[in-house]
Design a protein around this motif. Structure first.
Motif, PDB file in Angstrom:
ATOM      1  N   CYS A 132       5.108  -0.359   5.568  1.00 19.29           N
ATOM      2  CA  CYS A 132       5.560   0.312   4.340  1.00 19.29           C
ATOM      3  C   CYS A 132       6.375   1.547   4.703  1.00 19.29           C
ATOM      4  CB  CYS A 132       4.366   0.685   3.470  1.00 19.29           C
ATOM      5  SG  CYS A 132       3.688  -0.719   2.558  1.00 19.29           S
ATOM      6  N   CYS A 185       0.815  -1.225   0.000  1.00 18.86           N
ATOM      7  CA  CYS A 185       0.000   0.000   0.000  1.00 18.86           C
ATOM      8  C   CYS A 185       0.844   1.269   0.000  1.00 18.86           C
ATOM      9  CB  CYS A 185      -0.957  -0.017   1.193  1.00 18.86           C
ATOM     10  SG  CYS A 185      -0.165   0.360   2.773  1.00 18.86           S
ATOM     11  N   GLY A 186       2.077   1.169   0.524  1.00 20.93           N
ATOM     12  CA  GLY A 186       2.936   2.343   0.557  1.00 20.93           C
ATOM     13  C   GLY A 186       2.635   3.324   1.672  1.00 20.93           C
ATOM     14  N   ALA A 187       1.684   2.984   2.535  1.00 20.53           N
ATOM     15  CA  ALA A 187       1.274   3.973   3.547  1.00 20.53           C
ATOM     16  C   ALA A 187       1.117   3.409   4.956  1.00 20.53           C
ATOM     17  CB  ALA A 187      -0.066   4.594   3.116  1.00 20.53           C
ATOM     18  N   CYS A 188       1.245   2.114   5.141  1.00 16.99           N
ATOM     19  CA  CYS A 188       0.999   1.526   6.475  1.00 16.99           C
ATOM     20  C   CYS A 188       2.272   1.583   7.329  1.00 16.99           C
ATOM     21  CB  CYS A 188       0.487   0.090   6.332  1.00 16.99           C
ATOM     22  SG  CYS A 188       1.762  -1.082   5.813  1.00 16.99           S
ATOM     23  N   CYS A 246       3.601  -5.454   4.672  1.00 18.99           N
ATOM     24  CA  CYS A 246       2.506  -4.492   4.446  1.00 18.99           C
ATOM     25  C   CYS A 246       1.177  -5.069   4.922  1.00 18.99           C
ATOM     26  CB  CYS A 246       2.425  -4.151   2.952  1.00 18.99           C
ATOM     27  SG  CYS A 246       0.922  -3.256   2.516  1.00 18.99           S
ATOM     28  N   ARG A 247       0.420  -4.245   5.643  1.00 22.67           N
ATOM     29  CA  ARG A 247      -0.830  -4.693   6.246  1.00 22.67           C
ATOM     30  C   ARG A 247      -1.818  -5.166   5.169  1.00 22.67           C
ATOM     31  NH1 ARG A 247      -4.527  -1.033   8.350  1.00 22.67           N
ATOM     32  NH2 ARG A 247      -6.077  -2.290   9.415  1.00 22.67           N
TER      33      ARG A 247
HETATM   34 ZN   LIG Z   1       1.571  -1.128   3.422  1.00 19.14          ZN
END
Ligand SMILES: [Zn+2]
Ligand SMILES: [Zn+2]
Length: 366
Positions: free
Chosen positions: A98, A92-95, A106-107
């Motif tokens: 990440c 996701c690039g945001a958890c 990654c979640r």
């Molecule tokens: Zn992630």
């Protein structure tokens, strides 16, 4: 959207059937890939045998390369005709993970992977209007597959598809274990346990990272020979490994051990053969509820042990680098392809993998 011939697993421990499936439609962030080569990895075998739970029916295959034939409306980074290697680790690039540069944790990736669909839980494949799942967000044993754009990594056009496919899982994991996970130093003594595709790649990662001595360990003499052909300086059986490592290091043991056999005795050997203060990277696995026993003393003396699933991969930068290394003659991949087969031969290919006869069989699509 196209129809595709695909190998579909409908029940564990039964052969996959070659069926015609419907592919699509694309979500805005997806790309449609015409698969040109997909190789057979042990993780697919785990799914076939039921050791790795995958919702069925499913298309397996997670080591694949092909070309982009259509892009979703929001995709700006890839275009039709691009040659790509597929990654099984969209993230996701945001958890939390990440953020900490651990996309393998990654979640979203971990939560959705076992469901066999993309992050939005919507199927991309159907058969007679019923959903078909994709193993590891991919499903490479089909003429076409849909992945999120970030999981399709562009490589040079000169990169042959069959060798490109290997990069997506086994090669990345093995090379990355040495170059990304292990703190390997110039001139180090490294020992690699297990000389399948991952182990042979780990041998090459050690070579690329500057190891001075690389000991390849495998009971199979043909595999040991292969390891020496791709860069091992020494090769021996598991029974000889500790003595050989010590004899080459003034009695200390190897600086770095990379385990790629996935057997309890290999995990035990890894910590026995490493020197005090050395490091061990485990790439293999046993069933998640199995226990592995260790002599406590073998774990002492400041040893560092890391378990890695994907060799610390950052596919966006690592896949092109690995392809470049192949094209420059630094990474040897030709040696790892045992045979090229058709999609119809995929079940026989897995039987041969299980019997240990092949390093990599690659399904070639026209
Ligand atoms: Zn992630
Ligand atoms: Zn794999």
């Amino acid at each position: 959207m196209p129809k595709a011939q695909a190998a579909v697993l409908r029940q564990t421990s039964t052969p996959m059937s070659i069926e015609t499936i419907d592919v699509g439609p694309l979500a805005p962030g997806d790309v449609l890939v015409r698969v040109r080569a997909a190789s057979l990895c042990h993780t697919d075998l785990e799914a076939i045998e039921g050791a790795l739970a995958v919702p069925l029916p499913a298309v397996l295959g997670h080591e694949a390369a092909g070309e982009i034939v259509e892009t979703g409306s929001a995709v700006e980074t890839l275009g039709v005709g691009d040659r790509v290697v597929l990654s099984w680790n969209p993230h996701c690039g945001a958890c939390f993970y990440c953020d900490r540069a651990q996309p393998i944790l990654c979640r979203q990736y971990l939560a959705n992977g076992p469901k066999g669909f993309h992050f939005d839980s919507k199927p991309r494949l159907t058969c007679e209007a019923l959903p078909v799942h994709q193993l590891m967000y991919l499903g490479g044993f089909a003429e076409y597959c849909i992945v999120s754009a970030q999981a399709a990594i562009r490589v040079p056009d000169a990169m042959p598809f069959d060798r490109a496919a290997l990069i997506g899982c086994g090669v990345m994991t093995g090379v990355g274990a040495a170059t990304r996970v292990a703190d390997l130093r110039w001139g180090d003594t490294a020992l690699v346990i297990g000389c399948g595709a991952v182990g042979l790649s780990a041998v090459q990662g050690c070579r690329l990272a500057g190891a001075g001595t690389i000991i390849a360990v495998d009971p199979n003499p043909a595999r040991r020979q292969l390891a020496q052909a791709v860069g091992a300086t020494h090769a021996c059986t598991p029974d000889e490994a500790i003595d050989l490592a010590r004899s080459l290091t003034g009695g200390r043991g190897a600086d770095t051990i990379i385990e790629a056999a996935g057997r309890p005795e290999a995990f035990r050997l890894s910590v026995e053969a490493v020197r005090p203060g050395g490091q061990v990277v485990w790439l293999g696995k046993v069933a998640v509820n199995d226990e592995v026993g260790f002599r406590w003393g073998s774990l002492m003396q400041e040893k560092r042990i890391t378990r890695s699933s994907y060799g610390g991969a950052n596919p966006a930068t690592d896949f092109p680098m690995l392809a470049r290394a192949y094209l420059d003659g630094k990474l040897k991949l030709d040696e790892m392809i045992s045979t090229r087969i058709s999609l119809a031969e995929v079940n026989e290919g897995f039987a041969a993998l299980k019997r240990g006869e092949t390093v990599r069989s690659v399904v070639m699509f026209g």
